[in-house]
Design a protein around this motif. Sequence first.
Motif, PDB file in Angstrom:
ATOM      1  N   ARG A 117       0.874  -1.170   0.000  1.00 19.79           N
ATOM      2  CA  ARG A 117       0.000   0.000   0.000  1.00 19.79           C
ATOM      3  C   ARG A 117       0.909   1.217   0.000  1.00 19.79           C
ATOM      4  O   ARG A 117       1.916   1.260   0.716  1.00 19.79           O
ATOM      5  N   MET A 118       0.575   2.196  -0.807  1.00 19.79           N
ATOM      6  CA  MET A 118       1.471   3.337  -0.961  1.00 19.79           C
ATOM      7  C   MET A 118       1.676   4.111   0.341  1.00 19.79           C
ATOM      8  O   MET A 118       2.756   4.627   0.589  1.00 19.79           O
ATOM      9  N   TYR A 119       0.657   4.179   1.188  1.00 19.35           N
ATOM     10  CA  TYR A 119       0.749   5.023   2.380  1.00 19.35           C
ATOM     11  C   TYR A 119       0.664   4.228   3.678  1.00 19.35           C
ATOM     12  O   TYR A 119       0.188   4.721   4.690  1.00 19.35           O
ATOM     13  N   SER A 120       1.135   2.986   3.630  1.00 17.46           N
ATOM     14  CA  SER A 120       1.217   2.186   4.851  1.00 17.46           C
ATOM     15  C   SER A 120       2.365   1.199   4.701  1.00 17.46           C
ATOM     16  O   SER A 120       2.984   1.114   3.647  1.00 17.46           O
ATOM     17  N   ASN A 121       2.636   0.454   5.750  1.00 24.06           N
ATOM     18  CA  ASN A 121       3.721  -0.520   5.717  1.00 24.06           C
ATOM     19  C   ASN A 121       3.255  -1.919   5.337  1.00 24.06           C
ATOM     20  O   ASN A 121       4.025  -2.865   5.440  1.00 24.06           O
ATOM     21  N   GLU A 122       1.985  -2.055   4.931  1.00 24.54           N
ATOM     22  CA  GLU A 122       1.478  -3.372   4.540  1.00 24.54           C
ATOM     23  C   GLU A 122       2.195  -3.866   3.290  1.00 24.54           C
ATOM     24  O   GLU A 122       2.382  -3.127   2.335  1.00 24.54           O
ATOM     25  N   ARG A 123       2.590  -5.121   3.321  1.00 26.68           N
ATOM     26  CA  ARG A 123       3.272  -5.747   2.182  1.00 26.68           C
ATOM     27  C   ARG A 123       2.855  -7.208   2.147  1.00 26.68           C
ATOM     28  O   ARG A 123       2.868  -7.884   3.169  1.00 26.68           O
ATOM     29  N   GLU A 124       2.491  -7.691   0.959  1.00 27.38           N
ATOM     30  CA  GLU A 124       2.128  -9.101   0.845  1.00 27.38           C
ATOM     31  C   GLU A 124       2.471  -9.647  -0.529  1.00 27.38           C
ATOM     32  O   GLU A 124       2.547  -8.906  -1.507  1.00 27.38           O
ATOM     33  N   LEU A 125       2.697 -10.954  -0.558  1.00 27.76           N
ATOM     34  CA  LEU A 125       2.974 -11.645  -1.809  1.00 27.76           C
ATOM     35  C   LEU A 125       1.676 -11.747  -2.601  1.00 27.76           C
ATOM     36  O   LEU A 125       0.664 -12.224  -2.086  1.00 27.76           O
TER      37      LEU A 125
END
Length: 146
Positions: A117-125
């Motif tokens: 997400r551009m404005y958060s630290n969420e990252r997923e495959l």
Amino acid sequence: MIQKLTRNSIYSRQTKTKKMTIDERIELSETRIFKAVFPNTTNHYGTLFGGTALQLMDEASFICATRFSRKRMVTISSDRIDFDKSIPEGSIIELVAKVVKVGNTSCKIQVDIFTERMYSNERELAVTGHFTFVAINEYKNPIPVV
């Protein structure tokens, strides 16, 4: 004079002074590309076109295969591509390509697409796939990959 060591300077030094092992080639050829997902690359659901994802994956895997072998490489197959998560417009994606198998004239590259997400630290495959490349000579005949 103190020289700052970078990945590129280490790579240059290794290639000039000794023959690299397969594991060293694999490590140095890992390829990472970041992209922003803009509206012109999305479908009517507001998510990244599957075909665009495949094109980006093929490009990242080609760069990885070429960096690994330093020879002319051509895509000969794409194996199972798993679209596990949709990639929404406005995301940042990272493509990570790495060699997972080495044959005589070919190598297999795994490409993962991570979405952030551009404005958060969420990252997923989000997407995983495999691409096979063959090393060729100037006459388009297969040659040893290393």
